[in-house]
Design a protein around this motif. Structure first.
Motif, PDB file in Angstrom:
ATOM      1  N   CYS A  36      15.362  50.857 -36.112  1.00 11.51           N
ATOM      2  CA  CYS A  36      14.819  51.208 -34.793  1.00 11.51           C
ATOM      3  C   CYS A  36      13.460  51.875 -34.966  1.00 11.51           C
ATOM      4  O   CYS A  36      13.189  52.480 -36.007  1.00 11.51           O
ATOM      5  CB  CYS A  36      15.775  52.143 -34.057  1.00 11.51           C
ATOM      6  N   CYS A  40      16.627  58.626 -32.301  1.00 12.05           N
ATOM      7  CA  CYS A  40      17.165  59.555 -31.295  1.00 12.05           C
ATOM      8  C   CYS A  40      18.254  60.429 -31.921  1.00 12.05           C
ATOM      9  O   CYS A  40      19.078  59.942 -32.702  1.00 12.05           O
ATOM     10  CB  CYS A  40      17.758  58.772 -30.131  1.00 12.05           C
ATOM     11  N   CYS A  43      21.981  59.234 -31.340  1.00  7.52           N
ATOM     12  CA  CYS A  43      22.325  57.834 -31.605  1.00  7.52           C
ATOM     13  C   CYS A  43      23.659  57.763 -32.356  1.00  7.52           C
ATOM     14  O   CYS A  43      23.776  58.267 -33.471  1.00  7.52           O
ATOM     15  CB  CYS A  43      21.223  57.171 -32.426  1.00  7.52           C
TER      16      CYS A  43
HETATM   17  S1  SF4 Z   1      19.751  55.371 -29.336  1.00  7.72           S
HETATM   18 FE1  SF4 Z   1      19.604  54.583 -31.452  1.00  7.72          FE
HETATM   19  S2  SF4 Z   1      19.228  52.387 -31.220  1.00  7.72           S
HETATM   20 FE2  SF4 Z   1      18.791  53.340 -29.233  1.00  7.72          FE
HETATM   21  S3  SF4 Z   1      16.593  53.751 -29.246  1.00  7.72           S
HETATM   22 FE3  SF4 Z   1      17.598  55.594 -29.995  1.00  7.72          FE
HETATM   23  S4  SF4 Z   1      17.659  55.403 -32.250  1.00  7.72           S
HETATM   24 FE4  SF4 Z   1      17.203  53.379 -31.380  1.00  7.72          FE
END
Ligand code: SF4
Ligand code: SF4
Length: 299
Positions: A36, A40, A43
């Motif tokens: 990614c 986040c 996540c």
């Molecule tokens: S939640 Fe996970 S998969 Fe979604 S944008 Fe954030 S880091 Fe990327």
């Protein structure tokens, strides 16, 4: 998020219930692997620019599973990651998918420039099936979103949503309950207002609970031992509300039970779709969240 009322009785050592696959209606692809362009801190599969647990899928890999999926009667397809539009084959993959069924893409919106949005609109227009985009956001403003999704991400996500709307594609804004207010009537109203301000005539919103695994286990805390399902808590034929009764998830490493357990070794069921048509034991604590909150990752 309110405290759920379902607790396993102390001393309940019964085995976990099993959910059968009633029909394989929905097929997911971890098309960008665990890679990614954001990292986040909530996540649940800990995606990041450097997480290579699952690699990106090629067009040929996806096409192979599409052939099997059509034979098995799959009705719709979902693409996620990581960030799907990091996959250089993503638009070709969507074109191949839209030849056989509806497609949904879960994206963080950062790579949705106006040129890509115009190409996505053309793909939709060329198909008899629908193309739906889901864009993730975790706050009404930068102050609440960016500590979760990364500095500057709020404005970049909004820009992607604006570009989709300008191309005539009405995305579903997807938010998680990290702040505990997104799913309230007042919270939903704020997100609807935000979308209207970006140009959405018919704003669309999906609110998901957090799964206390991956990065979220470090941010918000892991599951406690009582958060597990046990046989007898629900009738054996009472699991149709769980998405694992109608879906499977394909990655570059085989087929997993669902989109939530792709980083859990016990989530893998086989190499082909046909390997995975049996039942699955609901022993992971994330299954507790699915059951208690009635979660479906579908739109
Ligand atoms: S939640 Fe996970 S998969 Fe979604 S944008 Fe954030 S880091 Fe990327
Ligand atoms: S995490 Fe949810 S969808 Fe996945 S197997 Fe458990 S109950 Fe089913």
């Amino acid at each position: 998020m309110t405290e759920p009322s379902v607790r396993a009785a102390p001393g309940n050592d019964l085995p976990p219930p099993r959910v059968r696959l009633a029909a394989l209606d929905t097929l997911w692809f971890q098309v960008a692997g665990t890679v990614c362009n954001l990292a986040c801190n909530h996540c649940f599969i800990s995606c990041s620019p450097t997480n290579r647990t699952h690699e990106m899928m090629s067009l040929a890999e996806v096409e192979g599973y599409l052939v099997e999926a059509v034979e098995l009667g799959v009705k719709e397809y979902y693409f996620t990651g990581g960030e799907p539009f990091l996959n250089p084959a993503m638009e070709a993959i969507l074109e191949a998918t839209l030849a056989v069924g509806p497609a949904n893409v879960l994206t963080n919106g950062l790579l949705l420039d106006s040129e890509r949005c115009a190409r996505l609109r053309a793909l939709q227009d060329a198909s008899e099936y629908s193309l739906d985009l889901r864009v993730s956001l975790d706050g009404f403003d930068a102050a609440s979103n960016d500590p979760i999704r990364g500095e500057g991400s709020f404005e970049r996500v909004l820009n992607g949503v604006r570009n989709l709307l300008a191309a005539g594609l009405n995305p579903v804004l997807t938010v998680t309950e990290v702040h505990g207010v997104s799913g309230t009537e007042a919270g939903k109203a704020k997100f609807f207002d935000l979308l209207r301000g970006l140009g959405a005539d018919k704003p669309r919103l999906k609110v998901l609970p957090v799964f206390q695994i991956g990065s979220e286990a470090e941010r918000g805390g892991a599951y406690e031992s009582w958060q597990k399902l046990r046989a007898g808590e629900v009738a054996d034929d009472g699991w149709e509300h769980l998405q694992c009764s109608s879906c499977r998830m394909v990655t570059d490493r085989g087929v997993w039970v669902c989109p939530i357990l792709v980083n859990e070794p016990e989530g893998k069921m086989g190499e082909t779709l046909s390997d995975t048509l049996g039942s699955y034991p609901l022993e992971h604590p994330a299954c507790w969240t699915c059951h208690v909150y009635g979660v479906s990752c579908k739109t």
